[in-house]
Design an enzyme around this catalytic site. Structure first.
Site, PDB file in Angstrom:
ATOM      1  N   SER A   1       0.805  -1.388   0.002  1.00  0.00           N
ATOM      2  CA  SER A   1       0.107  -0.048  -0.135  1.00  0.00           C
ATOM      3  C   SER A   1       0.925   0.999  -0.226  1.00  0.00           C
ATOM      4  O   SER A   1       1.786   1.331  -0.822  1.00  0.00           O
ATOM      5  CB  SER A   1      -0.921   0.047   1.087  1.00  0.00           C
ATOM      6  OG  SER A   1      -2.074   0.881   1.122  1.00  0.00           O
TER       7      SER A   1
ATOM      8  N   ASP B   1      -8.354  -6.793  -5.071  1.00  0.00           N
ATOM      9  CA  ASP B   1      -8.180  -5.425  -4.565  1.00  0.00           C
ATOM     10  C   ASP B   1      -8.436  -4.413  -5.433  1.00  0.00           C
ATOM     11  O   ASP B   1      -7.944  -4.138  -6.774  1.00  0.00           O
ATOM     12  CB  ASP B   1      -6.436  -5.240  -4.241  1.00  0.00           C
ATOM     13  CG  ASP B   1      -6.084  -3.880  -3.943  1.00  0.00           C
ATOM     14  OD1 ASP B   1      -6.863  -3.064  -3.442  1.00  0.00           O
ATOM     15  OD2 ASP B   1      -4.582  -3.866  -3.615  1.00  0.00           O
TER      16      ASP B   1
ATOM     17  N   HIS C   1      -7.758  -5.393  -0.494  1.00  0.00           N
ATOM     18  CA  HIS C   1      -6.525  -4.906  -0.346  1.00  0.00           C
ATOM     19  C   HIS C   1      -5.867  -5.250   0.766  1.00  0.00           C
ATOM     20  O   HIS C   1      -4.406  -5.591   0.811  1.00  0.00           O
ATOM     21  CB  HIS C   1      -6.756  -3.287  -0.284  1.00  0.00           C
ATOM     22  CG  HIS C   1      -5.532  -2.470  -0.110  1.00  0.00           C
ATOM     23  ND1 HIS C   1      -4.361  -2.570  -1.077  1.00  0.00           N
ATOM     24  CD2 HIS C   1      -4.951  -1.587   0.798  1.00  0.00           C
ATOM     25  CE1 HIS C   1      -3.600  -1.662  -0.626  1.00  0.00           C
ATOM     26  NE2 HIS C   1      -3.730  -1.268   0.426  1.00  0.00           N
TER      27      HIS C   1
END
Length: 396
Positions: free
Chosen positions: A168, A334, A367
């Protein structure tokens, strides 16, 4: 020398935030460095970095691994968090017998610049005034965070990293490291990330920031002076963001339309559904460990991230000539950082003949899959690290 401050610079902050910083500093190493020139043009004469290490640097200093945390992460990657009491956020990856085993690697994880777990950020005192920076803290970028981390590595005597890894926002930091300090990065593992923040992601961040700033307790960012904390706004920001970390399939599997502690609808606005109760819990627990102004600054840094724009509009140029070995990973479910964004980075790396591999992991966890026990991800990491270690002649 590492220094443990007897009183965090955030002493005027909200009681919860001050306690969190005290506990974080007590459980971390802490070093004061400087100066640091930021992308916005401001220079910090002094800045602090709070960090944790696991394992030891080997004789030829070839085994250092830097873990870059995500937006709401911190330096407590593999041990009990001093504020929440929960396990480290990536303890599935770091530990004995795991892909990043401290018996083999010297693992480093630092709270990012702008954070609220001991590294310099808006909670800290402005040396010019002696008062908390609050919104007078300069706006920072992902590149600024990397510069601060590079200063820490210099302090630790680590000239070259065997690997930089993160997911991320942490993946953004990994890409920035490879572009900004290619000679210091032997291998890089950006996971569930992108080379620039999308319009959709900027929009979600703006909703969160507006929730914080709409809270009457925010007081224009000066809540410490008023003895308040915009907990309601920060909780809503967290709830909104947390939805983006999950997938519809994961939410349906975990909660569906199940009611929370009742047999019938309440015909009101309490939490009728389990998913509502879950999100409210996420919001409440988040405000115990995170500062509202820090949330504004870190989300802004992510919004500003655009590697191609920083290199004349060409993402490939950002990596031209880089000797780094890359392994990118994405997850099928995601939708915050979809696979297409990882593929864009892979194409740019291929365009400059970089050493790159890519895996799309099949997962319905969204995610947050990169933080969870995903066997395919771990097998990929172990294989890549083994190959990179052999190429470097890594001696544990």
């Amino acid at each position: 020398m590492d220094t443990a401050l007897s009183e965090p610079a955030s002493s005027a902050a909200s009681a919860g935030s001050t306690a969190a910083v005290r506990q974080a500093l007590a459980a971390s190493h802490h070093v004061v460095l400087g100066p640091l020139k930021l992308d916005c043009g401001v220079t910090l004469d002094r800045y602090s970095v709070a960090y944790r290490t696991y394992g030891a640097l080997n004789a030829d200093k070839s085994n250092a691994v830097l873990i870059c945390h995500a937006l709401t992460g911190d330096q407590f990657v593999a041990d009990t968090h001093p504020v929440t009491g929960k396990p480290g956020w990536w303890e599935t990856l770091v530990g004995p017998g795991r892909p990043l085993d401290p018996a083999k690697y010297f693992v480093i994880c630092a709270n990012v610049l702008g954070g609220c777990m001991g590294s310099t950020g808006p909670l800290d005192s402005d040396p010019r005034t002696g008062q908390p920076y609050n919104l007078s803290f300069p706006v920072i970028t992902i590149a600024d965070m990397v510069r601060a981390q590079a200063g820490l590595l210099d302090h630790l005597g680590v000239a070259s990293l065997f690997c930089v890894i993160g997911g991320s926002m942490g993946g953004m930091l990994v890409l920035q490291w490879a572009a900004q300090h290619p000679q210091r990065v032997f291998s890089a593992i950006p996971i569930a990330t992108a080379a620039r923040h999308s319009a959709q992601n900027i929009a979600f961040h703006e909703v969160g920031r507006q929730a914080i700033m709409a809270d009457p307790d925010w007081h224009g960012g000066n809540y410490a002076v008023h003895g308040t904390h915009p907990a309601r706004g920060l909780a809503v920001a967290r709830m909104t963001a947390h939805i983006t970390y999950l997938s519809e399939a994961a939410l349906q599997r975990k909660f569906g339309r199940q009611l929370q502690g009742k047999d019938a609808l309440g015909f009101g606005f309490d939490a009728d559904f389990q998913v509502e109760s879950y999100l409210r819990y996420q919001g409440r627990s988040f405000v115990e460990r995170f500062d509202a102004n820090a949330y504004l600054y870190i989300t802004r840094a992510m919004d500003y991230f655009d590697l191609a724009a920083a290199h004349g509009g060409s993402l490939a140029t950002a990596f031209r000539g880089a000797p780094t070995r890359f392994c990118l990973m994405s997850f099928t479910s995601d939708w915050l950082f979809p696979t297409s964004e990882s593929r864009e980075v892979v194409r740019a790396l291929n365009a400059v003949a970089a050493n790159v591999s890519f895996v799309e992991v099949e997962s319905d966890k969204g995610h947050d899959a990169f933080l969870l026990d995903e066997p395919e991800m771990f097998r990929t990491l172990e294989g890549f690290l083994r190959g990179a270690g052999n190429a470097r002649g890594l001696k544990a």
